[in-house]
Design an enzyme around this catalytic site. Structure first.
Site, PDB file in Angstrom:
ATOM      1  N   GLN A   1       2.126 -66.982 -81.315  1.00 29.34           N
ATOM      2  CA  GLN A   1       2.720 -65.874 -82.350  1.00 29.34           C
ATOM      3  C   GLN A   1       2.263 -66.084 -83.574  1.00 29.34           C
ATOM      4  O   GLN A   1       2.265 -65.306 -84.579  1.00 29.34           O
ATOM      5  CB  GLN A   1       4.316 -66.335 -82.258  1.00 29.34           C
TER       6      GLN A   1
ATOM      7  N   SER B   1      -2.337 -74.977 -88.442  1.00 28.85           N
ATOM      8  CA  SER B   1      -3.793 -74.279 -88.372  1.00 28.85           C
ATOM      9  C   SER B   1      -4.886 -75.040 -88.537  1.00 28.85           C
ATOM     10  O   SER B   1      -4.910 -76.042 -89.275  1.00 28.85           O
ATOM     11  CB  SER B   1      -3.651 -73.261 -89.539  1.00 28.85           C
TER      12      SER B   1
ATOM     13  N   HIS C   1      -1.996 -75.571 -80.523  1.00 31.27           N
ATOM     14  CA  HIS C   1      -2.762 -75.266 -79.536  1.00 31.27           C
ATOM     15  C   HIS C   1      -2.116 -75.986 -78.271  1.00 31.27           C
ATOM     16  O   HIS C   1      -2.255 -75.575 -77.081  1.00 31.27           O
ATOM     17  CB  HIS C   1      -4.286 -75.671 -79.908  1.00 31.27           C
TER      18      HIS C   1
ATOM     19  N   ALA D   1      -1.299 -79.396 -82.623  1.00 32.81           N
ATOM     20  CA  ALA D   1      -0.301 -79.368 -81.742  1.00 32.81           C
ATOM     21  C   ALA D   1       0.285 -77.802 -81.374  1.00 32.81           C
ATOM     22  O   ALA D   1       0.932 -77.620 -80.272  1.00 32.81           O
ATOM     23  CB  ALA D   1       1.124 -80.150 -82.409  1.00 32.81           C
TER      24      ALA D   1
HETATM   25  P1  AMP Z   1      -7.414 -70.486 -82.697  1.00 33.14           P
HETATM   26  O1  AMP Z   1      -8.266 -71.782 -82.343  1.00 33.14           O
HETATM   27  O2  AMP Z   1      -6.992 -70.573 -84.290  1.00 33.14           O
HETATM   28  O3  AMP Z   1      -8.191 -69.335 -82.302  1.00 33.14           O
HETATM   29  O4  AMP Z   1      -6.041 -70.432 -82.117  1.00 33.14           O
HETATM   30  C1  AMP Z   1      -6.172 -70.501 -80.798  1.00 33.14           C
HETATM   31  C2  AMP Z   1      -4.714 -70.128 -80.253  1.00 33.14           C
HETATM   32  O5  AMP Z   1      -3.967 -70.811 -80.735  1.00 33.14           O
HETATM   33  C3  AMP Z   1      -4.435 -68.736 -80.713  1.00 33.14           C
HETATM   34  O6  AMP Z   1      -3.763 -67.960 -79.611  1.00 33.14           O
HETATM   35  C4  AMP Z   1      -3.420 -69.043 -81.750  1.00 33.14           C
HETATM   36  O7  AMP Z   1      -2.497 -67.874 -82.161  1.00 33.14           O
HETATM   37  C5  AMP Z   1      -2.692 -70.085 -81.214  1.00 33.14           C
HETATM   38  N1  AMP Z   1      -2.187 -71.028 -82.385  1.00 33.14           N
HETATM   39  C6  AMP Z   1      -2.815 -71.322 -83.672  1.00 33.14           C
HETATM   40  N2  AMP Z   1      -1.884 -71.988 -84.292  1.00 33.14           N
HETATM   41  C7  AMP Z   1      -0.899 -72.216 -83.733  1.00 33.14           C
HETATM   42  C8  AMP Z   1       0.530 -72.775 -84.053  1.00 33.14           C
HETATM   43  N3  AMP Z   1       0.732 -73.176 -85.134  1.00 33.14           N
HETATM   44  N4  AMP Z   1       1.549 -72.466 -83.190  1.00 33.14           N
HETATM   45  C9  AMP Z   1       1.393 -71.824 -82.012  1.00 33.14           C
HETATM   46  N5  AMP Z   1       0.143 -71.232 -81.665  1.00 33.14           N
HETATM   47  C10 AMP Z   1      -0.981 -71.466 -82.444  1.00 33.14           C
END
Ligand code: AMP
Length: 279
Positions: A145, A182, A34, A32
Site C-alpha cells: 500500500q 523505503s 518487502h 521489512a
Molecule cells: P520496490 O522495491 O520499492 O519497488 O517495492 C517492492 C514492493 O514492496 C512494492 O509493492 C512496494 O509497494 C512494497 N513496499 C515498499 N515499501 C513498503 C513498505 N514500507 N511497506 C509495505 N510494502 C512496501
C-alpha cells in the site's frame, strides 16, 4: 531457494513449483516492508517467487536509476531466511531485448498524483509487471500500500488484460518513528532522517482533524501542508485527498476511506506516503 536469471531458466524452475504460487515483485535492497509481502505470500501460497529488477523504464531521465541502492547478496540471504522458493534476477537486456517496442498503458488512473509528477513512470511499471506476470504465471501477486497508485494501476491492468491472478495489497510497514520503510531512506543523512517522519505526522494531523469533525477535503489538504511546512528540511511536491478508486481529487466533503497522499523532498530525496482517511 533457487536463483535464476534467464526467462528459460525461470520457466523451468517455475514449472516444478506447486500452485498456488505467490509472486512478490521488487527492485531489491530489501527491508521489512518487502519481507512483509514475502511473509504474507508464504502464508497464503504453496510456493513463493520474488523478482529483483531495478526497472530502467520506470525511471525518468533526471531520476535516481544509476544511484538506486543495490545489494543482491544481502537480499538473497534475507529471502532465503524468509522462506522464498525462487528468485528471478533478470538483467535489463533480458527484460528489454533489442527491438523491444510493446508497452502497457493504463490510461486515466495513471494521470494524477505520481503520474503527473513522473511522466512515463506507470507505463514502465505496468509493462514490467505485465512481463513478470506472463513469465512467472503466479496465482497471486503481492504489492505494498506504500505505493498506493501503483497498486491501483496494477489491479486495473490485471482486470483489463485478463491476467488469471489475484492482486493482494499489504499494509505499509513503518519505522518506530512512523517513517514508511523505503529503499530510498538510505539516501537520507542524519538530519534529514530526523526530519523524514514529518510525512507520517502530516497524515496523522489530517486524521486527527477528520476525527474532530473536519470533512472539507481542502481543509484536510491544508492541514497536511501546514504540518509539512513546519519542518524546514521538507519541500512538499503535492498533497492530496482523493477518491480511492478513481484517484481524482475530492472537492467538498471527504468520505471515510478517501486516500490521503503526498510526495515530499527531503534534500534531494523524494519520499511518498499515504493513508486511508478514518482508517
Ligand atoms: P520496490 O522495491 O520499492 O519497488 O517495492 C517492492 C514492493 O514492496 C512494492 O509493492 C512496494 O509497494 C512494497 N513496499 C515498499 N515499501 C513498503 C513498505 N514500507 N511497506 C509495505 N510494502 C512496501
Amino acid at each position: 531457494m533457487k536463483t535464476v536469471i534467464t526467462v528459460q531458466e525461470l520457466r523451468q524452475a517455475r514449472s516444478s513449483l506447486p500452485n498456488p504460487l505467490g509472486l512478490v515483485p521488487t527492485m531489491g535492497y530489501l527491508h521489512a516492508g518487502h519481507l512483509s509481502l514475502v511473509e504474507r505470500a508464504r502464508k497464503e501460497c504453496a510456493s513463493v517467487a520474488v523478482s529483483i529488477f531495478v526497472n530502467p523504464t520506470q525511471f525518468g531521465p533526471n531520476e535516481d536509476l544509476a544511484a538506486y541502492p543495490r545489494d543482491v547478496d544481502r537480499d538473497l540471504s534475507l529471502l532465503e531466511q524468509a522462506g522464498t522458493d525462487l528468485v528471478w534476477l533478470p538483467t535489463p537486456e533480458i527484460m528489454y531485448p533489442p527491438g523491444f517496442q510493446t508497452w502497457v498503458e493504463v490510461e486515466h488512473l495513471t494521470r494524477p498524483l505520481e503520474g503527473a509528477m513522473r511522466p512515463g513512470h506507470f507505463r514502465g511499471v505496468a509493462t514490467v509487471v505485465a512481463k513478470l506476470f506472463n513469465a512467472v504465471q503466479p496465482q497471486k501477486a503481492y504489492f505494498g500500500q506504500k505505493d498506493a497508485q501503483q497498486a491501483a494501476v496494477i489491479r486495473r491492468m490485471a482486470l483489463d488484460l485478463n491476467f488469471p491472478l489475484q492482486v493482494v495489497v499489504c499494509p505499509i510497514v513503518r519505522e518506530p518513528d512512523g517513517l514508511a520503510m523505503s529503499s530510498r531512506n538510505t539516501y537520507l543523512d542524519e538530519r534529514q532522517r530526523q526530519a523524514a517522519p514529518v510525512l507520517h505526522r502530516a497524515l496523522l494531523a489530517a486524521q486527527a482533524a477528520f476525527q474532530a469533525g473536519e470533512r472539507q477535503a481542502d481543509k484536510l489538504r491544508q492541514v497536511m501542508l501546514e504540518t509539512l511546512q513546519s519542518e524546514p528540511l521538507a519541500r512538499p511536491q503535492y498533497v492530496s485527498c482523493a477518491d480511492p478508486e478513481t484517484l481524482q481529487e475530492i472537492e467538498g466533503q471527504a468520505p471515510p476511506g478517501a486516500l490521503l497522499s503526498m510526495a515530499v523532498y527531503i534534500g534531494k530525496t523524494r519520499l511518498i506516503d499515504n493513508a486511508f482517511l478514518g482508517l
